[in-house]
Motif scaffolding. Structure first.
Motif, PDB file in Angstrom:
ATOM      1  N   HIS A   2       5.936   4.903  -1.467  1.00  7.56           N
ATOM      2  CA  HIS A   2       4.601   5.848  -1.771  1.00  7.56           C
ATOM      3  C   HIS A   2       4.013   6.566  -0.271  1.00  7.56           C
ATOM      4  O   HIS A   2       3.778   5.177  -0.284  1.00  7.56           O
ATOM      5  CB  HIS A   2       3.750   5.315  -2.449  1.00  7.56           C
ATOM      6  N   SER A   3       3.993   7.362   0.104  1.00 11.84           N
ATOM      7  CA  SER A   3       2.720   7.832   1.418  1.00 11.84           C
ATOM      8  C   SER A   3       1.726   7.047   0.478  1.00 11.84           C
ATOM      9  O   SER A   3       0.913   6.578  -0.867  1.00 11.84           O
ATOM     10  CB  SER A   3       2.815   8.669   1.307  1.00 11.84           C
ATOM     11  N   LYS A  26      -1.765   1.964   6.608  1.00 15.96           N
ATOM     12  CA  LYS A  26      -0.901   2.133   7.263  1.00 15.96           C
ATOM     13  C   LYS A  26      -0.702   1.392   8.368  1.00 15.96           C
ATOM     14  O   LYS A  26       0.423   0.776   8.028  1.00 15.96           O
ATOM     15  CB  LYS A  26      -1.571   3.243   8.380  1.00 15.96           C
TER      16      LYS A  26
END
Length: 129
Positions: free
Chosen positions: A91-92, A121
């Motif tokens: 998933h982002s 990130k």
């Protein structure tokens, strides 16, 4: 010397497997409620109502036995789920923030960095090969 009688040993066993202290039962209920609802429910008053107590009493109980407030327990569970999703799913970061109930990505990013010391990130890049 004291001598055990059969009646005594039948009524009370030191290691009775069916007995759990009441405080332990309440802790298990609280943990179960958080586990079931952490993605959708962040309102501590709902947990207090489900446990038939006040918010203040529930927080005192949680702090006494776990050293953390109900809000902190809830935030810890959300954080553990964020770590799991970042590490084991594709998933982002935006999708993960939405899955965890954050209304916008910048807030999730600040929230995650505050707890982890690095952005979501950057955390995910540490697991890429």
């Amino acid at each position: 010397m004291l001598q055990e009688t059969n009646t005594y040993t039948e009524r009370f066993r030191l290691f009775d497997l069916d007995y759990w202290p009441p405080a332990f039962k309440r802790l298990k209920v609280l943990q179960s409620l958080i586990e079931l609802d952490f993605r959708y429910n962040r309102d501590i008053s709902v947990y207090a109502v489900k446990m038939d107590t006040s918010i203040h009493a529930l927080n005192r109980f949680a702090k006494a036995y776990l050293g953390r407030s109900v809000y902190e327990l809830l935030q810890d569970r959300i954080y553990r789920e964020a770590l799991y999703l970042l590490q084991y799913t594709r998933h982002s970061v935006k999708e993960i923030s939405e899955l965890l109930g954050f209304s916008d990505l910048p807030y999730f990013s600040r929230w995650f960095k505050q707890r982890n010391g690095e952005t979501a990130k950057a955390y995910r890049k540490g697991f890429e090969t």
